[in-house]
Motif scaffolding. Structure first.
Motif, short mmCIF file in Angstrom:
data_model
loop_
_atom_site.label_atom_id
_atom_site.label_comp_id
_atom_site.label_asym_id
_atom_site.label_seq_id
_atom_site.Cartn_x
_atom_site.Cartn_y
_atom_site.Cartn_z
N TYR A 14 41.01 38.75 44.61
CA TYR A 14 41.68 38.35 45.91
C TYR A 14 41.72 36.69 46.05
N GLY A 15 40.72 36.06 45.88
CA GLY A 15 40.67 34.71 46.02
C GLY A 15 41.69 34.07 45.03
N CYS A 16 41.75 34.55 43.86
CA CYS A 16 42.59 33.73 42.76
C CYS A 16 44.30 34.15 43.25
N ALA A 17 44.42 35.53 43.92
CA ALA A 17 45.66 35.84 44.18
C ALA A 17 46.00 35.08 45.34
N ASP A 18 45.31 34.79 46.26
CA ASP A 18 45.51 33.97 47.46
C ASP A 18 46.09 32.56 46.98
N PHE A 19 45.26 31.87 46.12
CA PHE A 19 45.48 30.62 45.44
C PHE A 19 46.96 30.41 45.04
N LEU A 20 47.16 31.35 44.14
CA LEU A 20 48.37 31.69 43.54
C LEU A 20 49.44 31.84 44.35
N GLY A 21 49.17 32.72 45.49
CA GLY A 21 50.32 33.03 46.16
C GLY A 21 50.49 31.87 47.17
N GLY A 22 49.62 31.24 47.60
CA GLY A 22 49.66 30.02 48.26
C GLY A 22 50.49 28.96 47.57
N MET A 23 50.41 28.60 46.21
CA MET A 23 50.76 27.72 45.53
C MET A 23 52.40 28.02 45.45
N GLY A 24 52.55 29.43 45.24
CA GLY A 24 54.03 29.82 45.15
C GLY A 24 54.67 29.52 46.54
N ALA A 25 54.23 29.60 47.55
CA ALA A 25 54.81 29.72 48.72
C ALA A 25 54.99 28.19 49.17
N ARG A 26 54.61 27.31 48.33
CA ARG A 26 55.14 26.01 48.30
C ARG A 26 56.24 25.54 47.98
N LYS A 27 56.66 26.44 47.06
CA LYS A 27 58.06 26.42 46.16
C LYS A 27 59.16 26.72 46.95
N ALA A 28 58.76 27.78 47.83
CA ALA A 28 59.91 28.60 48.44
C ALA A 28 59.49 29.22 49.76
N HIS A 29 60.42 29.75 50.65
CA HIS A 29 59.78 30.42 51.75
C HIS A 29 58.64 31.48 51.35
N VAL A 30 57.72 31.77 52.14
CA VAL A 30 56.75 32.82 51.42
C VAL A 30 57.27 34.11 51.32
N LEU A 31 58.25 34.61 52.27
CA LEU A 31 58.73 35.96 52.15
C LEU A 31 59.42 36.12 50.69
N ARG A 32 60.06 35.15 50.22
CA ARG A 32 60.71 35.14 48.93
C ARG A 32 59.68 35.54 47.76
N THR A 33 58.40 34.73 47.99
CA THR A 33 57.41 34.65 47.04
C THR A 33 56.64 36.26 47.22
N VAL A 34 56.75 36.87 48.43
CA VAL A 34 56.29 38.12 48.47
C VAL A 34 57.17 39.14 47.65
N THR A 35 58.57 38.73 47.77
CA THR A 35 59.58 39.95 47.33
C THR A 35 59.31 39.74 45.90
N VAL A 36 58.66 38.84 45.23
CA VAL A 36 58.28 38.93 43.68
C VAL A 36 57.15 39.50 43.49
N ALA A 37 56.10 39.11 44.41
CA ALA A 37 54.71 39.47 44.08
C ALA A 37 54.59 41.14 44.44
#
Length: 278
Positions: A14-37
């Protein structure tokens, strides 16, 4: 001991997933990140189906769907909390609520802790707060709306874990597949409705997919930990996931680990040792 190790693995994932998700959300809107995740997460669970088995009884479908709705709500409330801030105050609230509610459910269902466990459990809750607090906790006062959002996020995370725990023991990863299908559908529908507000930036596909895959691994480990141990212990150990995020941020981004977080990491290590001996 097996349940404890599985819960530790779940916490780390969970901690690693949150870190990568947070890093991904810096690149684009968080909802775009989650539509991939989200689809990546579902794909991992489908791949695990032949290995771990799955059944889709009425109970498995019901609890799985409930966990999916809770998961989608947790996502929305958590990122609303992040947007409002201050996160160094609100993050401990979210983490503590997400740990405390399953503990209450476990105790109400008749789970019991020995003398060592009665020391280790509150120490682990204390560690959750310290590890997730970061620098300057308490330096700014959150609004009532922010606190309500943080409590809501923690409650939604807790409900997701509790609902998964209630699913039949022989259902394999069936409840996870159902839950991820439901939460993915909700996320994709929200992205479709809000597509004009999401900007034009492309998400970090590999990073976002990796976050989704790790989230699925964390869910699987939690599910089997809860089936082989007490929810009271498993939920608290799993809630130590901010430790993994903090350590990754230190190693990858060279972020400073503050004194309170170091104390929290030490308290977490002691708490895990006590719970292992309980």
């Amino acid at each position: 001991m097996i349940a404890l190790l599985l819960a530790l693995g779940s916490s780390l994932a969970y901690g690693c997933a949150d870190f990568l998700g947070g890093m991904g959300a810096r690149k684009a809107h968080v909802l775009r990140t989650v539509t991939v995740a989200a689809p990546a997460s579902l794909a991992v669970e489908l791949l695990l189906w032949p290995l771990l088995g799955a059944s889709f009884s009425t109970s498995a479908l019901g609890w799985g769907a409930a966990s999916g709705v809770a998961s989608a709500a947790a996502f929305a409330l958590l990122y609303r909390t992040l947007a409002i801030g201050p996160m160094n105050v609100l993050s401990p609230v979210t983490a503590l609520v997400s740990a405390a509610l399953p503990v209450g459910v476990g105790l109400l269902q008749g789970e019991h802790l020995g003398a060592v466990g009665l020391v280790g459990l509150p120490l682990a809750l204390f560690a959750v707060v310290l590890v997730s607090a970061g620098h300057g906790a308490g330096s700014a006062r959150p609004s009532g709306t922010a606190l309500l959002s943080a409590f809501g996020a923690g409650a939604a995370i807790a409900l997701q874990l509790v609902f998964l725990h209630q699913a039949p023991a022989g259902s394999g990863v069936g409840p996870l597949i159902v839950g991820r299908t439901v939460s993915s559908a909700v996320v994709l529908a929200a992205a479709g409705l809000l597509r004009r507000r999401l900007g034009t930036e492309r998400p970090a596909y590999v990073m976002s997919a990796a976050a989704g895959a790790l989230d699925s691994v964390a869910n699987v480990l939690f599910l089997f930990a809860a089936r082989s141990g007490d929810l009271t212990v498993v939920a608290v150990i799993t809630a130590l996931y901010p430790a993994g995020t903090v350590l990754l941020a230190r190693g990858v981004l060279a972020e400073r680990i503050h004194r309170s977080q170091l104390v929290g990491l030490g308290a977490a290590a002691v708490a895990v040792s006590l719970l292992a001996a309980a």
